[in-house]
Design an enzyme around this catalytic site. Structure first.
Site, mmCIF file in Angstrom:
data_model
loop_
_atom_site.group_PDB
_atom_site.id
_atom_site.type_symbol
_atom_site.label_atom_id
_atom_site.label_comp_id
_atom_site.label_asym_id
_atom_site.label_seq_id
_atom_site.Cartn_x
_atom_site.Cartn_y
_atom_site.Cartn_z
ATOM 1 N N TYR A 108 12.072 51.164 52.305
ATOM 2 C CA TYR A 108 13.044 50.302 52.701
ATOM 3 C C TYR A 108 14.105 51.077 53.630
ATOM 4 O O TYR A 108 15.369 51.149 53.599
ATOM 5 C CB TYR A 108 13.833 49.529 51.755
ATOM 6 C CG TYR A 108 12.982 49.306 50.381
ATOM 7 C CD1 TYR A 108 12.177 48.112 50.514
ATOM 8 C CD2 TYR A 108 12.863 50.265 49.535
ATOM 9 C CE1 TYR A 108 11.270 47.998 49.539
ATOM 10 C CE2 TYR A 108 12.019 49.827 48.335
ATOM 11 C CZ TYR A 108 11.356 48.704 48.202
ATOM 12 O OH TYR A 108 10.452 48.349 47.186
ATOM 13 N N CYS A 154 40.958 37.258 58.550
ATOM 14 C CA CYS A 154 40.511 37.949 57.223
ATOM 15 C C CYS A 154 41.014 39.110 56.905
ATOM 16 O O CYS A 154 40.859 40.031 57.613
ATOM 17 C CB CYS A 154 38.926 37.878 57.500
ATOM 18 S SG CYS A 154 37.907 38.621 55.983
ATOM 19 N N CYS A 198 45.873 37.473 49.919
ATOM 20 C CA CYS A 198 45.148 36.698 50.841
ATOM 21 C C CYS A 198 45.656 35.003 50.835
ATOM 22 O O CYS A 198 45.368 34.567 49.535
ATOM 23 C CB CYS A 198 43.720 36.876 50.872
ATOM 24 S SG CYS A 198 42.831 35.737 52.117
ATOM 25 N N GLN A 229 25.155 49.461 56.958
ATOM 26 C CA GLN A 229 26.304 49.414 55.997
ATOM 27 C C GLN A 229 27.416 48.780 56.284
ATOM 28 O O GLN A 229 28.005 49.233 57.563
ATOM 29 C CB GLN A 229 26.598 50.815 55.208
ATOM 30 C CG GLN A 229 25.479 51.310 54.365
ATOM 31 C CD GLN A 229 25.382 50.458 53.082
ATOM 32 O OE1 GLN A 229 26.182 49.931 52.625
ATOM 33 N NE2 GLN A 229 24.003 50.744 52.387
ATOM 34 N N CYS A 256 22.397 48.379 45.779
ATOM 35 C CA CYS A 256 23.741 47.272 45.764
ATOM 36 C C CYS A 256 23.835 46.211 44.743
ATOM 37 O O CYS A 256 24.935 45.403 44.725
ATOM 38 C CB CYS A 256 23.718 46.474 47.266
ATOM 39 S SG CYS A 256 21.963 45.665 47.239
ATOM 40 N N CYS A 273 38.215 30.215 49.886
ATOM 41 C CA CYS A 273 37.402 31.081 50.208
ATOM 42 C C CYS A 273 36.716 31.877 49.100
ATOM 43 O O CYS A 273 37.227 32.359 48.461
ATOM 44 C CB CYS A 273 37.869 32.219 51.272
ATOM 45 S SG CYS A 273 36.872 33.303 51.855
ATOM 46 N N CYS A 298 35.982 36.908 48.672
ATOM 47 C CA CYS A 298 36.506 37.965 47.709
ATOM 48 C C CYS A 298 36.515 37.585 46.276
ATOM 49 O O CYS A 298 36.622 36.174 46.081
ATOM 50 C CB CYS A 298 37.897 38.315 48.150
ATOM 51 S SG CYS A 298 38.037 39.245 49.702
ATOM 52 N N GLU A 334 9.241 50.189 56.496
ATOM 53 C CA GLU A 334 10.425 49.396 56.508
ATOM 54 C C GLU A 334 9.592 47.906 56.920
ATOM 55 O O GLU A 334 8.764 48.097 57.847
ATOM 56 C CB GLU A 334 11.510 49.642 57.568
ATOM 57 C CG GLU A 334 12.283 48.625 58.193
ATOM 58 C CD GLU A 334 13.239 47.879 57.235
ATOM 59 O OE1 GLU A 334 13.435 46.636 57.360
ATOM 60 O OE2 GLU A 334 13.680 48.645 56.307
#
Length: 442
Positions: free
Chosen positions: A300, A177, A81, A271, A395, A89, A92, A324
């Site tokens: 959740y 991107c 990139c 997701q 995550c 940026c 990443c 939730e």
């Protein structure tokens, strides 16, 4: 008498040997004086010149960028990139590493967090140490999978779309991107003038042709006429309330996973990787092995991805309760699961709603908490319900490891752990841990 302010070290350069990878997309090094450096754009084993980006004399650690590589790792490549690199940026973290090396580094981070925060080795967690790429993401060095179906662009003062620099409000203008999914790229967001906007989020649904743009205007600014390269619906974030309103088109997108269509409204959570929802549902269901008649919790629960998968498998004699906090997500979940009469969705924070339900025992639990994790109180409550198996979708490996420690205190052991690279080029991973009562594993 006030202490004199410490001297800023921003801009100072140090020649350092780069040590192991750490959680957060950087590696650890030390200055000659022993001060810890968190170095981005470096790889373990390299010798680099690190320029300090944050920190002061006497601080516990400094943040830095590798601005010159003196001895390169065999895992290093030129970043594909053009917008990646020191001061550029911040989207990443590992553009400069071969794809296989990225997954190995992520695995090392997960292993380190498990050991440090939960006292678990990979073997004790039922994990073989691998980080699995999503289908289609195994690309040669120098190539980048286009996976991100939701991209939030920041906007410069003169209306150009870009992405935030690392730990900064400054915007790096871009014309493309590389990790954006084709459905996002084809909208042509980067070619338009977005003067007056604070941010522009582009969403390309998986399994439908729905495209959506969510605009957040600067205070007092008027919305632009949105003319993009593909048909889109347009939503606006209210600058005072933060609520999302429809401007034109559908107020939701239709996402497809586990053989079902899910309505996701108002730029709500789904997701980001196109293969993620199916990958995670498969891992969770294979780990839980639901039976007809089971009583299950989905905590959740978002718009009902796991609740729907559970309901489909526990049948008419089973039941599923989802909890939730987001009002719009609850509305969507109830809509998405309307054909399952034995599914109930409650709105509110898990730690508040779950005790009020009066539930004292369940067969199965799925929890997919936010990045901070579920926390001790919620884990203690879940441990008291006697579930046959618990699936924890995470995550953040640090939050997962902390909560696994709490589950151990509550009498649960990790049966299996699977780690998926659903965020290529970044430091993020997705984990699925399957837990069972510790006595069962003896």
């Amino acid at each position: 008498m006030q202490a004199e302010p410490r001297k800023s070290l921003v801009g100072e350069e140090y020649e350092v040997e780069v040590g192991p990878v750490a959680h957060g997309g950087h590696c650890i090094a030390r200055t000659s004086a022993g001060q810890v450096l968190f170095v981005r754009h470096a790889l373990p084993g390299e010798r680099v010149v690190a320029r300090v980006t944050e920190g002061e004399e006497g601080a516990r650690f400094l943040r830095a960028d590798a601005v010159e590589v003196l001895e390169a790792s065999k895992d290093r490549i030129d970043a594909p990139c053009p917008f990646a690199g020191p001061g550029r940026c911040g989207g990443c973290d590992w553009q400069h590493a071969k794809p296989g090396a990225q997954r190995r580094l992520k695995g090392e981070v997960v292993a380190e967090q498990l050991k440090r925060l939960a006292g678990l080795t990979p073997e004790e967690a039922g994990w073989d140490g691998t980080v699995m790429p999503a289908e289609g993401d195994k690309v040669p060095a120098g190539q980048v999978p286009a996976w991100r179906t939701r991209v939030q662009y920041a906007v410069t003062a003169d209306g150009r779309a870009g992405l935030r620099r690392h730990r900064s409000h400054e915007v790096e203008p871009i014309d493309h991107c590389m990790i954006a999914a084709e459905g996002v790229s084809e909208l042509g967001i980067e070619k338009r003038d977005w003067t007056g906007m604070d941010s522009v989020e582009a969403i390309a649904a998986t399994g439908s042709q729905d495209r959506q743009v969510v605009l957040t205007p600067k205070p007092g600014a008027r919305l632009p006429l949105v003319e993009l390269d593909r048909p889109v619906s347009v939503l606006r974030v209210d600058e005072r309330s933060g609520q999302v309103h429809r401007v034109h088109g559908r107020p939701f997108v239709r996402e497809r996973a586990d053989g079902r269509t899910h309505r996701v409204g108002g730029g709500g959570f789904w997701q980001v990787h196109p293969k993620a929802a199916d990958t995670l549902v498969t891992a969770v269901m294979q780990g839980l092995l639901p039976r007809k008649g089971d009583m299950a919790l989905d905590l959740y629960c978002g718009v009902g991805l796991f609740a729907g998968a559970l309901a489909d498998r526990v049948g008419e004699q089973g039941a599923v309760l989802g909890i939730e906090s987001g009002k719009r997500a609850v509305e969507d979940a109830r809509h998405n699961l309307a054909d399952f009469p034995r599914v109930r969705i409650e709105q509110g924070k898990v730690e508040s709603v779950l005790p009020r339900t009066g539930i004292t025992e369940v067969d199965l639990v799925v929890l997919d908490p936010p990045r901070a994790g579920a926390g001790r109180k919620t884990v203690e409550h879940l441990s008291s319900l006697g579930a046959r198996r618990i699936a924890y979708v995470a995550c953040d490996p640090a939050a997962l490891a902390r909560d696994l420690g709490y589950f151990r205190d509550g009498g649960y052991r990790v049966r299996t752990l699977r780690v998926f690279d659903l965020f290529p080029m970044t430091h993020h991973v997705e984990c699925v841990a399957i837990l069972e009562p510790a006595a069962k594993g003896l």
